[in-house]
Design a protein around this motif. Structure first.
Motif, PDB file in Angstrom:
ATOM      1  N   VAL A   1       0.859  -1.181   0.000  1.00 16.58           N
ATOM      2  CA  VAL A   1       0.000   0.000   0.000  1.00 16.58           C
ATOM      3  C   VAL A   1       0.895   1.231   0.000  1.00 16.58           C
ATOM      4  N   ALA A   2       0.692   2.134  -0.955  1.00 12.40           N
ATOM      5  CA  ALA A   2       1.454   3.379  -0.981  1.00 12.40           C
ATOM      6  C   ALA A   2       1.035   4.273   0.176  1.00 12.40           C
ATOM      7  N   ARG A   3       1.962   5.093   0.632  1.00 16.83           N
ATOM      8  CA  ARG A   3       1.708   5.903   1.828  1.00 16.83           C
ATOM      9  C   ARG A   3       0.487   6.811   1.671  1.00 16.83           C
ATOM     10  N   THR A   4       0.338   7.491   0.518  1.00 14.14           N
ATOM     11  CA  THR A   4      -0.809   8.380   0.349  1.00 14.14           C
ATOM     12  C   THR A   4      -2.111   7.602   0.329  1.00 14.14           C
ATOM     13  N   ASP A   5      -2.081   6.361  -0.179  1.00 12.65           N
ATOM     14  CA  ASP A   5      -3.291   5.542  -0.179  1.00 12.65           C
ATOM     15  C   ASP A   5      -3.651   5.106   1.236  1.00 12.65           C
ATOM     16  N   MET A   6      -2.651   4.837   2.062  1.00 18.56           N
ATOM     17  CA  MET A   6      -2.958   4.526   3.458  1.00 18.56           C
ATOM     18  C   MET A   6      -3.576   5.738   4.148  1.00 18.56           C
ATOM     19  N   ASP A   7      -3.001   6.914   3.908  1.00 23.32           N
ATOM     20  CA  ASP A   7      -3.536   8.124   4.530  1.00 23.32           C
ATOM     21  C   ASP A   7      -4.979   8.378   4.102  1.00 23.32           C
ATOM     22  N   ALA A   8      -5.309   8.027   2.853  1.00 21.05           N
ATOM     23  CA  ALA A   8      -6.654   8.284   2.330  1.00 21.05           C
ATOM     24  C   ALA A   8      -7.675   7.263   2.805  1.00 21.05           C
ATOM     25  N   ASN A   9      -7.230   6.079   3.182  1.00 21.67           N
ATOM     26  CA  ASN A   9      -8.176   4.989   3.456  1.00 21.67           C
ATOM     27  C   ASN A   9      -8.134   4.450   4.882  1.00 21.67           C
ATOM     28  N   TYR A  10      -7.202   4.966   5.690  1.00 19.12           N
ATOM     29  CA  TYR A  10      -7.109   4.550   7.086  1.00 19.12           C
ATOM     30  C   TYR A  10      -7.171   5.774   7.980  1.00 19.12           C
ATOM     31  N   LYS A  11      -7.787   5.625   9.124  1.00 18.10           N
ATOM     32  CA  LYS A  11      -7.915   6.722  10.085  1.00 18.10           C
ATOM     33  C   LYS A  11      -7.042   6.446  11.298  1.00 18.10           C
ATOM     34  N   GLN A  12      -6.278   7.457  11.679  1.00 20.31           N
ATOM     35  CA  GLN A  12      -5.498   7.316  12.907  1.00 20.31           C
ATOM     36  C   GLN A  12      -6.420   7.494  14.114  1.00 20.31           C
ATOM     37  N   VAL A  13      -6.377   6.539  15.013  1.00 25.33           N
ATOM     38  CA  VAL A  13      -7.132   6.583  16.263  1.00 25.33           C
ATOM     39  C   VAL A  13      -6.122   6.626  17.392  1.00 25.33           C
ATOM     40  N   ARG A  14      -6.220   7.633  18.244  1.00 20.59           N
ATOM     41  CA  ARG A  14      -5.252   7.811  19.321  1.00 20.59           C
ATOM     42  C   ARG A  14      -5.851   7.275  20.623  1.00 20.59           C
ATOM     43  N   LEU A  15      -5.587   6.002  20.887  1.00 21.40           N
ATOM     44  CA  LEU A  15      -6.095   5.377  22.098  1.00 21.40           C
ATOM     45  C   LEU A  15      -5.482   6.033  23.332  1.00 21.40           C
ATOM     46  N   ALA A  16      -6.233   6.001  24.426  1.00 23.96           N
ATOM     47  CA  ALA A  16      -5.793   6.634  25.666  1.00 23.96           C
ATOM     48  C   ALA A  16      -5.472   5.568  26.713  1.00 23.96           C
ATOM     49  N   PHE A  17      -4.225   5.581  27.179  1.00 20.79           N
ATOM     50  CA  PHE A  17      -3.810   4.755  28.314  1.00 20.79           C
ATOM     51  C   PHE A  17      -3.190   5.685  29.352  1.00 20.79           C
ATOM     52  N   PHE A  18      -2.807   5.126  30.493  1.00 17.98           N
ATOM     53  CA  PHE A  18      -2.262   5.947  31.570  1.00 17.98           C
ATOM     54  C   PHE A  18      -0.776   5.709  31.758  1.00 17.98           C
ATOM     55  N   ASP A  19      -0.095   6.760  32.203  1.00 23.22           N
ATOM     56  CA  ASP A  19       1.285   6.587  32.633  1.00 23.22           C
ATOM     57  C   ASP A  19       1.283   5.728  33.904  1.00 23.22           C
ATOM     58  N   PRO A  20       2.443   5.225  34.328  1.00 27.40           N
ATOM     59  CA  PRO A  20       2.459   4.322  35.491  1.00 27.40           C
ATOM     60  C   PRO A  20       1.842   4.909  36.748  1.00 27.40           C
ATOM     61  N   SER A  21       1.865   6.247  36.902  1.00 30.28           N
ATOM     62  CA  SER A  21       1.282   6.852  38.095  1.00 30.28           C
ATOM     63  C   SER A  21      -0.238   6.908  38.054  1.00 30.28           C
ATOM     64  N   GLY A  22      -0.824   6.701  36.878  1.00 28.18           N
ATOM     65  CA  GLY A  22      -2.272   6.756  36.750  1.00 28.18           C
ATOM     66  C   GLY A  22      -2.839   8.153  36.779  1.00 28.18           C
TER      67      GLY A  22
ATOM     68  N   SER B   1      -1.858  10.691  34.212  1.00 26.30           N
ATOM     69  CA  SER B   1      -1.718  11.399  32.935  1.00 26.30           C
ATOM     70  C   SER B   1      -1.928  10.441  31.773  1.00 26.30           C
ATOM     71  N   ILE B   2      -2.696  10.906  30.795  1.00 26.60           N
ATOM     72  CA  ILE B   2      -2.995  10.091  29.613  1.00 26.60           C
ATOM     73  C   ILE B   2      -1.789  10.044  28.677  1.00 26.60           C
ATOM     74  N   VAL B   3      -1.551   8.861  28.136  1.00 31.03           N
ATOM     75  CA  VAL B   3      -0.536   8.644  27.106  1.00 31.03           C
ATOM     76  C   VAL B   3      -1.243   8.137  25.858  1.00 31.03           C
ATOM     77  N   ARG B   4      -0.961   8.730  24.728  1.00 27.21           N
ATOM     78  CA  ARG B   4      -1.637   8.358  23.487  1.00 27.21           C
ATOM     79  C   ARG B   4      -0.890   7.233  22.770  1.00 27.21           C
ATOM     80  N   ASP B   5      -1.676   6.310  22.225  1.00 23.86           N
ATOM     81  CA  ASP B   5      -1.157   5.139  21.511  1.00 23.86           C
ATOM     82  C   ASP B   5      -1.843   5.094  20.145  1.00 23.86           C
ATOM     83  N   ALA B   6      -1.130   5.487  19.092  1.00 29.77           N
ATOM     84  CA  ALA B   6      -1.732   5.618  17.763  1.00 29.77           C
ATOM     85  C   ALA B   6      -1.997   4.250  17.137  1.00 29.77           C
TER      86      ALA B   6
END
Length: 572
Positions: A166-187, A189-194
Motif C-alpha cells: 500500500v502506498a503511503r498516500t493511499d494509506m492516509d486516504a483509506n485509514y484513520k489514525q485513532v489515538r487510544l488513551a492509556f495511563f502513565d504508570p502513576s495513573g 496522565s494520559i498517554v496516546r497510543d496511535a
C-alpha cells in the motif's frame, strides 16, 4: 406485481433482522456520527478499466490494495479466477513510499505470461494490533508479480506479492489514525497510543476503537503504560447511538472496579473515542450507568487527565553561548556560576519548572556534570570524557544523560545528593554510539540519535531497574545522518539532519508520517535543535539561531548578534 413486492419486502426484513442480530433489542440502532468522512460507500469497486498493460495493471492493483473495504474487493478484480475469490486479503500490510516503479520482463519469450517487478522502499508495516511498525534496514524491496493474459485479451495478476503493498498516500486516504488513551504508570496522565483503522464503514469506527482499547496497549508501549480496564472486561453490547443522539458504550466485567478506578476507565473510553465521534457518551456497566451520578460524558469531563506539558508563557528559553548559559533572545547572563562563564559550559538543561539546572562543563580532558539550584550547582560523581545534553523527567528531581556515547545514566536527587544510576539500555546502545538522547515530555518514550539514525524506545520500570525497551528506528528512509532531535509534543519529534543538504523534519513517534520544514533562510549544516509544546522550533546552523512555528512557516533569525556555535534549549 403485488406478490413480488411482498416477497421482496419479506426477504429484506429477514436480511435486516440477520444484520442486526448482535445489537440488543432495547436500543434503537442508528449510524453513529463520526468526526470526519462519509458514513456510507454505495458505489461498486472500480477495478480494472480495460486495456491496461502489465506494468500499469500492477501499479493500479497496488493502488486498489489500499482500499480495505469488502475484503479489498477492488483489488480482487485484478486477480485471475479463481484466485480473485481465494486471495487472503488479511495478510501483512506493507506501506511503501509513493515513488515505487514497475518494470516488465517477458518470461521465456512467451507473450501471454509476463513478470512485473515492483521496486520501491518500505516505510513500515501495519501490525496485527493495528499499530504501525516502522521498517528497518534494508528498506529496498524488489518483488516479482506474475501476470497472465486472459481469453478476452485483458491482463490479470496470476501470482501477487506475498505482502499486501500500500502506498503511503493511499494509506492516509483509506485509514484513520485513532489515538487510544492509556495511563502513565502513576495513573495521573494520559498517554496516546496511535492505531490505524480502515476508514470505511466509518459508522463502525467507535465499535472498532473500543475493541482495540480493550485489547490493551500496542507492543511498543505494552510495558510502559497501564490500562484502568481490568482483564476480562468486554463490550456487553455493540456500541450504538440511542434515540437522543448519545453514544452508548455498555461494558461488562467491571463489578470489582472501585468508583475511583471507574473514573479512570471513563477517561480512557471518552478520550479514545474523541477522534472518531463528536457524540455525547453514555457509559454503562451491565446495562446501568457506570458511575451512578454521571449519565453522559464529554472530553471536557476528563480533561484533567490530559497534560499537554505546555511551558508557562513567562518561561524564557536558554542557550549555551561561548561557554556560558544565556537567556534568549537577548543573550542576558543566567544567574549563578553557569551564566558567568567560569565553568566553561558545553551544554545544559533546565528542569521543567525552571527551579534546577544541569550543566555539562569541561574539566581538564573530561567533562563534569553539575546539578542543582542555579546558584548552588553541585558536582555529580559521574566521570566521563563526554556527556550528552541532559534531559529531565517531567516529575521528580531526575535527569538522564549518556556517558561516552555508550552508557545511559539517570541522576536522581536523594537526601540533597544527586546520585547516578545506570539505565538498562542494551537494546539501544548495542546499535552504535549514542550522540543525543531526549525523554519525551510525558517521560514515557525516549528519542535518541544512534550512529546517525533516529531511534525511539519506551521507558519501563522493571523492579528496581529502569530500562529502555521496544527500541525501533523510525523514518529510516527519510533521515540520513541525524544530528539532533527533540520532542515537540508528547508523541511528535523535530529532527535535524546533517550535511550541506540537511533538513528539519517533524516526525511522528511511531514513524508512520513525517513532514519537512521549509528550508528558506536556513544554512545547513545544523548543529543543534530544540522544541517544546506551544513554542517555536529553534535550530542552530552555521549562521546562527533560527526559529519557526511549524513546517509551513518561514524561518526567522532569533538574534543577529549571537555567534553561530550556540546550543539552544527549552526547559525539560
Amino acid at each position: 406485481m403485488t406478490r413480488r413486492l411482498l416477497a421482496l419486502c419479506a426477504i429484506g426484513g429477514v436480511l435486516l433482522s440477520t444484520g442486526c442480530a448482535a445489537i440488543p433489542e432495547y436500543t434503537a440502532p442508528k449510524p453513529i456520527s463520526t468526526a470526519s468522512g462519509d458514513t456510507t460507500r454505495t458505489s461498486a469497486p472500480a477495478g480494472p478499466q480495460g486495456g491496461e498493460d502489465p506494468a500499469n495493471l500492477v501499479r493500479n492493483f497496488i493502488g486498489a490494495s489500499g482500499k480495505p473495504e469488502g475484503s479489498r474487493a477492488e483489488a480482487r478484480q485484478y486477480l485471475v479466477p479463481p484466485l480473485d475469490k481465494s486471495w487472503d486479503a488479511n495478510r501483512q500490510l506493507t506501506v511503501i513510499e509513493d515513488n515505487f516503479n514497475t518494470q516488465v520482463t517477458t518470461d521465456g519469450g512467451v507473450g501471454d505470461t509476463q513478470t512485473v517487478t515492483v521496486r520501491g522502499r518500505r516505510i513500515g508495516q501495519l501490525g496485527t494490533d493495528n499499530a504501525f511498525v516502522p521498517g528497518q534496514e534494508p528498506l529496498d524491496l524488489e518483488l516479482p508479480v506474475k501476470v497472465a493474459k486472459q481469453k478476452d485479451g485483458q491482463w490479470r495478476i496470476q501470482e501477487p506479492p506475498a505482502e499486501i503493498l500500500v502506498a503511503r498516500t493511499d494509506m492516509d486516504a483509506n485509514y484513520k489514525q485513532v489515538r487510544l488513551a492509556f495511563f502513565d504508570p502513576s495513573g495521573t496522565s494520559i498517554v496516546r497510543d496511535a492505531r490505524y483503522l480502515p476508514l470505511r464503514p466509518n459508522n463502525t469506527l467507535p465499535q472498532r476503537t473500543m475493541e482495540l482499547l480493550i485489547g490493551g496497549p500496542s507492543a511498543a508501549l505494552r510495558n510502559a503504560v497501564r490500562s484502568a480496564l481490568p482483564g476480562g472486561v468486554n463490550l456487553d453490547t455493540n456500541v450504538t447511538e440511542d434515540n437522543h443522539g448519545a453514544m452508548s458504550v455498555n461494558l461488562t466485567g467491571l463489578n470489582e472496579v472501585s468508583k475511583e478506578d471507574r473514573q479512570l476507565v471513563a477517561a480512557q473510553v471518552v478520550l479514545s473515542l474523541q477522534s472518531v465521534s463528536n457524540n455525547r457518551i453514555k457509559l454503562q456497566s451491565d446495562g446501568v450507568s457506570m458511575i451512578p451520578d454521571k449519565q453522559e460524558w464529554r472530553p471536557g469531563d476528563v480533561s484533567k487527565y490530559e497534560h499537554n506539558f505546555t511551558l508557562s508563557p513567562e518561561t524564557n528559553y536558554l542557550a549555551v553561548v561561548n561557554g556560558a548559559v544565556r537567556y534568549l533572545p537577548g543573550g542576558e547572563p543566567f544567574p549563578g556560576p553557569a551564566g558567568s562563564g567560569e565553568l566553561s559550559v558545553v551544554t545544559a538543561a533546565q528542569s521543567p519548572k525552571g527551579d534546577r539546572l544541569a550543566v555539562v562543563a569541561r574539566s581538564g580532558d573530561n567533562v563534569a556534570l553539575r546539578v542543582g539550584a542555579p546558584t548552588a550547582l553541585r558536582q555529580v560523581s559521574l566521570p566521563a570524557g563526554e556527556l550528552t545534553r541532559p534531559t529531565w523527567r517531567p516529575e521528580g528531581p531526575e535527569l538522564w544523560t549518556v556517558a561516552d556515547h555508550s552508557t545511559v545514566m539517570r541522576v536522581v536527587e536523594s537526601g540533597g545528593v544527586w546520585k547516578p544510576q545506570r539505565v538498562s539500555a542494551d537494546e539501544l546502545t548495542k546499535l552504535g554510539p549514542v550522540t543525543d538522547l531526549r525523554l519525551s515530555r510525558d517521560g514515557i518514550r525516549i528519542a535518541a540519535v544512534v550512529d546517525g539514525r533516529l531511534l525511539v524506545g519506551s521507558v519501563v520500570k522493571e523492579g528496581e531497574t529502569t530500562a529502555i525497551r521496544a527500541v525501533r528506528q523510525v523514518a529510516a528512509g527519510a533521515l540520513p545522518n541525524v544530528v539532533g532531535v527533540d520532542w515537540w509534543q508528547a508523541d511528535q519529534m523535530v529532527v535535524a539532519t546533517g550535511g550541506t543538504s540537511g533538513q528539519v523534519l517533524r516526525v511522528q513517534a511511531d514513524g508512520q508520517s513525517w513532514e519537512r520544514f521549509q528550508s528558506t533562510n536556513l544554512s545547513p549544516g545544523f548543529t543543534a535543535i530544540t522544541a517544546a509544546p506551544g513554542r517555536n522550533i529553534v535550530v542552530a546552523d552555521r549562521r546562527g539561531l533560527w526559529q519557526s512555528q511549524g513546517p509551513d512557516e518561514l524561518w526567522s533569525q532569533v538574534s543577529p548578534s549571537l555567534p553561530f556555535d550556540v546550543v539552544p534549549f527549552y526547559p525539560g
